[in-house]
Motif scaffolding. Structure first.
Motif, PDB file in Angstrom:
ATOM      1  N   ARG A  66       0.822  -1.212   0.000  1.00 31.01           N
ATOM      2  CA  ARG A  66       0.000   0.000   0.000  1.00 31.01           C
ATOM      3  C   ARG A  66       0.861   1.270   0.000  1.00 31.01           C
ATOM      4  NH1 ARG A  66      -3.000   1.219   4.270  1.00 31.01           N
ATOM      5  NH2 ARG A  66      -1.693   0.114   5.789  1.00 31.01           N
ATOM      6  N   PHE A  67       2.000   1.213   0.652  1.00 28.48           N
ATOM      7  CA  PHE A  67       2.885   2.378   0.747  1.00 28.48           C
ATOM      8  C   PHE A  67       4.125   2.150  -0.115  1.00 28.48           C
ATOM      9  CE2 PHE A  67       1.683   3.942   5.322  1.00 28.48           C
ATOM     10  CZ  PHE A  67       0.339   3.917   4.958  1.00 28.48           C
ATOM     11  N   THR A  68       4.648   3.239  -0.657  1.00 28.80           N
ATOM     12  CA  THR A  68       5.880   3.193  -1.439  1.00 28.80           C
ATOM     13  C   THR A  68       6.796   4.328  -1.014  1.00 28.80           C
ATOM     14  OG1 THR A  68       4.708   2.261  -3.352  1.00 28.80           O
ATOM     15  CG2 THR A  68       6.890   3.208  -3.742  1.00 28.80           C
ATOM     16  N   ILE A  69       8.018   3.978  -0.672  1.00 26.75           N
ATOM     17  CA  ILE A  69       9.012   4.997  -0.341  1.00 26.75           C
ATOM     18  C   ILE A  69       9.889   5.244  -1.569  1.00 26.75           C
ATOM     19  CG2 ILE A  69      10.654   3.301   0.600  1.00 26.75           C
ATOM     20  CD1 ILE A  69      11.488   5.438   2.662  1.00 26.75           C
ATOM     21  N   SER A  70      10.221   6.494  -1.792  1.00 31.36           N
ATOM     22  CA  SER A  70      11.096   6.840  -2.913  1.00 31.36           C
ATOM     23  C   SER A  70      11.915   8.067  -2.527  1.00 31.36           C
ATOM     24  CB  SER A  70      10.286   7.119  -4.187  1.00 31.36           C
ATOM     25  OG  SER A  70       9.443   8.252  -4.004  1.00 31.36           O
ATOM     26  N   ARG A  71      12.916   8.361  -3.316  1.00 31.77           N
ATOM     27  CA  ARG A  71      13.740   9.521  -3.016  1.00 31.77           C
ATOM     28  C   ARG A  71      14.208  10.174  -4.303  1.00 31.77           C
ATOM     29  NH1 ARG A  71      18.429   7.604   0.642  1.00 31.77           N
ATOM     30  NH2 ARG A  71      19.160   9.762   0.347  1.00 31.77           N
ATOM     31  N   ASP A  72      14.453  11.468  -4.195  1.00 32.30           N
ATOM     32  CA  ASP A  72      15.019  12.232  -5.298  1.00 32.30           C
ATOM     33  C   ASP A  72      16.252  12.925  -4.741  1.00 32.30           C
ATOM     34  OD1 ASP A  72      15.717  14.065  -7.259  1.00 32.30           O
ATOM     35  OD2 ASP A  72      13.654  14.494  -7.802  1.00 32.30           O
ATOM     36  N   ASN A  73      17.403  12.358  -4.985  1.00 34.19           N
ATOM     37  CA  ASN A  73      18.630  12.899  -4.398  1.00 34.19           C
ATOM     38  C   ASN A  73      18.968  14.284  -4.946  1.00 34.19           C
ATOM     39  OD1 ASN A  73      18.916  10.708  -2.728  1.00 34.19           O
ATOM     40  ND2 ASN A  73      20.448   9.671  -4.007  1.00 34.19           N
TER      41      ASN A  73
END
Length: 124
Positions: A66-73
């Protein structure tokens, strides 16, 4: 490192939200990032983790799928995309950062820096 969460609010069950956590550091890519949450009367618990490069993620069983973690360095920002929200997801959500490499990522003590938290309330 100063962390500032945003994107919290009130949402109906089944809805979606996206949390953001902006980090004030010139070396954001050198930090693994995590999201935790704390519901009233409960201990703070692990939600999600992402490695420095973003190539590996881990989730608590309660949010997996249900949840998604992501990043934009490039933007010094980590995100938590939350879908199919449930009333039991109601909590203050915190982002956390650690510059250290270790085999553990789900404990509070694994992280060095913390944001101030943002409230998520899911109504039934």
């Amino acid at each position: 490192v100063h962390l500032v969460e945003s994107g919290g609010g009130l949402v109906q069950a089944g809805g979606s939200l996206r949390l953001s956590c902006a980090a004030s550091t010139l070396t954001f890519s050198g930090y693994a990032m995590g999201w935790f949450r704390q519901a009233p009367g409960k201990e703070r618990e692990f939600v999600a983790y992402i490695r420095r490069s973003g190539g590996s993620t881990n989730y608590a069983d309660s949010v997996k799928g249900r949840f998604t973690i992501s990043r934009d360095n490039a933007k010094n920002t980590v995100y938590l995309h939350m879908n199919s929200l449930k009333p039991e997801d109601t909590a203050v959500y915190y982002c956390a950062a650690t510059p250290y490499i270790s085999g553990s990522y789900y404990r509070i003590e694994d992280y060095t820096y913390w944001g101030q938290g943002t409230q998520i309330t899911v109504s039934s």
